[in-house]
Scaffold this motif. Structure first.
Motif, PDB file in Angstrom:
ATOM      1  N   VAL A 142      -4.536   1.193  -1.506  1.00 42.88           N
ATOM      2  CA  VAL A 142      -4.145  -0.206  -1.382  1.00 42.88           C
ATOM      3  C   VAL A 142      -4.426  -1.003  -2.741  1.00 42.88           C
ATOM      4  CG1 VAL A 142      -4.805  -2.487  -0.206  1.00 42.88           C
ATOM      5  CG2 VAL A 142      -5.009  -0.333   1.080  1.00 42.88           C
ATOM      6  N   GLN A 185      -4.710   6.372   2.596  1.00 45.75           N
ATOM      7  CA  GLN A 185      -4.044   5.071   2.099  1.00 45.75           C
ATOM      8  C   GLN A 185      -4.599   4.473   1.039  1.00 45.75           C
ATOM      9  OE1 GLN A 185      -4.796   1.796   5.002  1.00 45.75           O
ATOM     10  NE2 GLN A 185      -2.755   1.018   4.797  1.00 45.75           N
ATOM     11  N   LYS A 215       1.356  -0.493  -8.956  1.00 47.00           N
ATOM     12  CA  LYS A 215       1.477  -0.627  -7.473  1.00 47.00           C
ATOM     13  C   LYS A 215       3.088  -0.294  -6.951  1.00 47.00           C
ATOM     14  CE  LYS A 215      -1.198  -2.737  -4.651  1.00 47.00           C
ATOM     15  NZ  LYS A 215      -1.833  -3.918  -3.613  1.00 47.00           N
ATOM     16  N   ASN A 245       0.841  -1.265   0.111  1.00 50.34           N
ATOM     17  CA  ASN A 245       0.019   0.098  -0.012  1.00 50.34           C
ATOM     18  C   ASN A 245       1.126   1.231   0.039  1.00 50.34           C
ATOM     19  OD1 ASN A 245       0.138   1.627   2.925  1.00 50.34           O
ATOM     20  ND2 ASN A 245      -0.407  -0.521   3.472  1.00 50.34           N
ATOM     21  N   GLN A 259       0.918   5.342   1.392  1.00 51.40           N
ATOM     22  CA  GLN A 259       0.029   6.482   2.194  1.00 51.40           C
ATOM     23  C   GLN A 259       0.677   7.798   2.056  1.00 51.40           C
ATOM     24  OE1 GLN A 259       0.666   4.839   6.359  1.00 51.40           O
ATOM     25  NE2 GLN A 259       0.192   2.629   5.931  1.00 51.40           N
TER      26      GLN A 259
END
Lengths: 109, 113
Positions: A50, A48, A69, A31, A33
């Motif tokens: 994910v 956050q 990601k 994840n 943030q």
């Protein structure tokens, strides 16, 4: 080793202009943030992300998480003087946190 | 009020004199962590702890020690401080296993002469 790069380091904008900061990780993250630190203050959690390709909005702030990601962005529409501060991304590949170097935003009234 | 409390907030000391920065949280969080913040380098994780008696090295652990004897406390120990450890230090905590949002303390500014 794990690295999280963030650009730009500084950004000066006129009040009402838009602002974007970008974050890139050398590895895939579980994840990411985002935090905001006001001058003289401590980092405060903003959001956050994910899921791959996730987009979240908080009023004038839009956060995106890349499809792979490994990258993310924070976009502020029509900046206000209250947006002043340093914005950090934090990549979380596992149990460790890797913060970007931060983008310091100055808003000129 | 939910908070992370660090002490002291400011400290000026000399090379080699052992010091401890305390950190306490009242949120029953499992995960606690220490960071140092230096200009142009952002926040770098020193040590973290996922629960009592469990500690792990972060990115920059050299010259630091930590302990986690109780869930609420996570002190940072500099056994023999050196000038390159002059920095702004933050303690943080979060619930769960360590990928959750961090709650930060107000920071401790250390100057080592």
């Amino acid at each position: 080793g794990q690295q999280v790069m963030q650009i730009p380091q500084y950004q000066h904008v006129q009040e009402g202009e838009d602002f974007t900061t970008y974050c890139n990780s050398s590895t895939t993250l579980s994840n990411i943030q985002w935090y905001k630190q006001r001058p003289g203050g401590h980092p405060v959690f903003l959001i956050q992300l994910v899921k791959s390709g996730e987009v979240k909005k908080q009023k004038r702030l839009t956060f995106q998480f890349g499809e792979a990601k490994k990258n993310s962005s924070l976009h502020i529409t029509a900046t206000q003087t209250t947006d002043v501060g340093t914005y950090f991304c934090a990549g979380v590949p596992g149990n460790q946190f890797y913060f970007g170097t931060g983008t310091s935003l100055t808003v000129i009234p | 009020e939910a908070q992370v409390t660090q002490n002291p907030r400011y400290l000026i000391t000399v090379t080699g004199k052992k010091l401890t920065v305390t950190c306490s949280q009242n949120m029953n969080h499992e995960y606690m962590s220490w960071y140092r913040q230096d200009p142009g380098l952002g926040l770098r994780q020193i040590y973290y702890s996922m629960n009592v008696e469990v500690t792990d090295k972060g990115d920059v652990p050299e010259g630091y020690k930590v302990s986690r004897k109780e869930k609420r406390n996570f002190p940072l120990i500099l056994e023999s401080p050196s000038p390159n450890q002059t920095s702004l230090y933050f303690c943080a905590s979060s619930s769960g296993e360590g990928d959750q949002p961090q709650h930060f303390g107000d920071g401790t500014r250390l100057s080592i002469l």
